[in-house]
Design a protein around this motif. Structure first.
Motif, short mmCIF file in Angstrom:
data_model
loop_
_atom_site.label_atom_id
_atom_site.label_comp_id
_atom_site.label_asym_id
_atom_site.label_seq_id
_atom_site.Cartn_x
_atom_site.Cartn_y
_atom_site.Cartn_z
N GLU A 179 -6.69 24.02 101.51
CA GLU A 179 -5.42 24.55 101.86
C GLU A 179 -4.67 25.37 100.97
O GLU A 179 -3.97 26.48 101.36
N LEU A 180 -4.84 24.88 99.78
CA LEU A 180 -3.95 25.70 98.69
C LEU A 180 -4.67 26.90 98.50
O LEU A 180 -3.99 28.13 98.32
N LEU A 207 3.14 15.01 94.83
CA LEU A 207 4.69 14.92 94.30
C LEU A 207 5.57 14.91 95.19
O LEU A 207 6.90 14.11 94.95
N THR A 208 5.81 15.36 96.41
CA THR A 208 6.60 15.15 97.33
C THR A 208 5.81 15.16 98.73
O THR A 208 4.71 15.62 98.90
N PRO A 209 6.41 14.85 99.87
CA PRO A 209 5.82 14.91 101.20
C PRO A 209 5.42 16.34 101.63
O PRO A 209 4.67 16.72 102.45
N ARG A 210 6.05 17.30 100.78
CA ARG A 210 5.49 18.84 100.99
C ARG A 210 4.31 19.31 100.11
O ARG A 210 3.99 20.29 100.14
N THR A 211 4.05 18.61 99.47
CA THR A 211 2.88 19.15 98.33
C THR A 211 1.92 19.29 98.76
O THR A 211 1.24 18.34 99.49
N ILE A 212 1.18 20.60 98.66
CA ILE A 212 -0.10 20.82 99.27
C ILE A 212 -1.26 20.03 98.16
O ILE A 212 -1.43 20.28 97.13
N THR A 213 -1.97 19.06 98.81
CA THR A 213 -2.98 18.22 97.97
C THR A 213 -4.29 18.52 98.35
O THR A 213 -5.25 17.83 97.59
N HIS A 214 -4.64 19.37 99.32
CA HIS A 214 -5.96 19.74 99.70
C HIS A 214 -6.51 21.10 99.06
O HIS A 214 -5.81 22.07 99.26
N ARG A 215 -7.49 21.30 98.28
CA ARG A 215 -7.91 22.37 97.57
C ARG A 215 -8.32 23.50 98.43
O ARG A 215 -7.63 24.57 98.33
N ALA A 243 1.94 22.77 92.66
CA ALA A 243 3.11 22.35 93.50
C ALA A 243 4.23 23.13 93.18
O ALA A 243 5.27 23.11 93.69
N THR A 244 4.10 24.21 92.07
CA THR A 244 5.28 25.14 91.83
C THR A 244 4.99 26.55 92.04
O THR A 244 3.85 26.79 92.12
#
Length: 249
Positions: free
Chosen positions: A175-176, A165-173, A137-138
């Motif tokens: 996509e990251l 962590l926020t609505p903008r955090t990428i949470t799918h591997r 996320a950073t």
């Protein structure tokens, strides 16, 4: 050689690096006049920089009057030597961009903050979640993940949940990974309010010999208005930091 009257942030950090490089060559210490000669600086400019480096703890005065890096084994803190050596570059980056500056290292499979240089007008981001749990996320974490080989990256992602962590955090591997691969053309990585709403960060990789790390700055999200200049300044600072890190005793 710089003009002794030139006090711009970049000139100041160039003087500081030259003197720190000269001091690094003398484990037993050396007088200021000798360091000035070896750094190729006028004595007046060198003494002014030495005074600042000593007051800020980057150089230490020995009993015989010689100067030594404060991170050398003489004071039992050799592990801090690299960070001590590059802190002036972080401070210059902070002053140049009016933004808090961060340095991380990838150690034992974790992304760890080694130093933060901020100030009253350039506050650091609220580290409400440790960077070890927020590499995805950073910008600082992504700059490291981007440089890892496939095996090391897979290992990291297998051990770390992509926390929301926020609505903008990428949470799918996937996509990251797609984002990291799409940034391969340039070493500059950004996060836009993915760690902290209202904060945008930009980071690039740095190296301490074979050790990977990242250098970055954080802004209020509404202050990202000189992206090209920010990137150029950050890349130049990363080069100075990587060169400075190699001087660690």
């Amino acid at each position: 050689m710089g003009d002794p009257a030139d006090h711009t942030p970049m000139t100041a950090v160039q003087h500081a690096f030259r003197l720190l490089e000269a001091a690094a060559a003398h484990e037993g210490g050396a007088p200021a006049a000798q360091l000035a000669r070896e750094a190729g600086l006028p004595l007046e400019a060198a003494l002014e920089t030495v005074r600042a480096l000593t007051e800020d703890g980057y150089l230490r005065v020995l009993d015989d009057g010689g100067l030594v890096l404060s991170g050398t084994p003489h004071d039992g803190n050799s592990g801090q030597g690299a960070v001590d050596l590059v802190r002036p570059a972080l401070a210059a980056l902070r002053d140049d961009l009016s933004a808090a500056a961060y340095l991380t290292f990838y150690e034992e499979g974790e992304i760890r903050v080694a130093e933060i240089v901020d100030g009253p007008q350039t506050p650091r981001v609220d580290l409400w979640v440790g960077f070890e749990q927020a590499g995805h996320a950073t910008a600082l974490g992504k700059a490291v993940l981007r440089e890892l080989d496939d095996e090391a990256r897979r290992d990291y992602l297998a051990r770390h949940a992509l926390a929301d962590l926020t609505p903008r955090t990428i949470t799918h591997r996937d996509e990251l990974l797609q984002q990291l691969e799409s940034s391969m053309r340039t070493p500059v990585v950004m996060d836009r309010e993915e760690y902290d709403l209202g904060t945008t960060c930009i980071a690039v990789p740095v190296y301490n010999g074979g050790k990977l790390g990242s250098l970055g700055v954080s802004f209020r999200a509404d202050r990202m208005y000189r992206t090209r200049y920010v990137r150029e300044s950050l890349l130049a600072s990363a080069d100075r930091v990587s060169r400075g890190l190699t001087l660690d005793p």
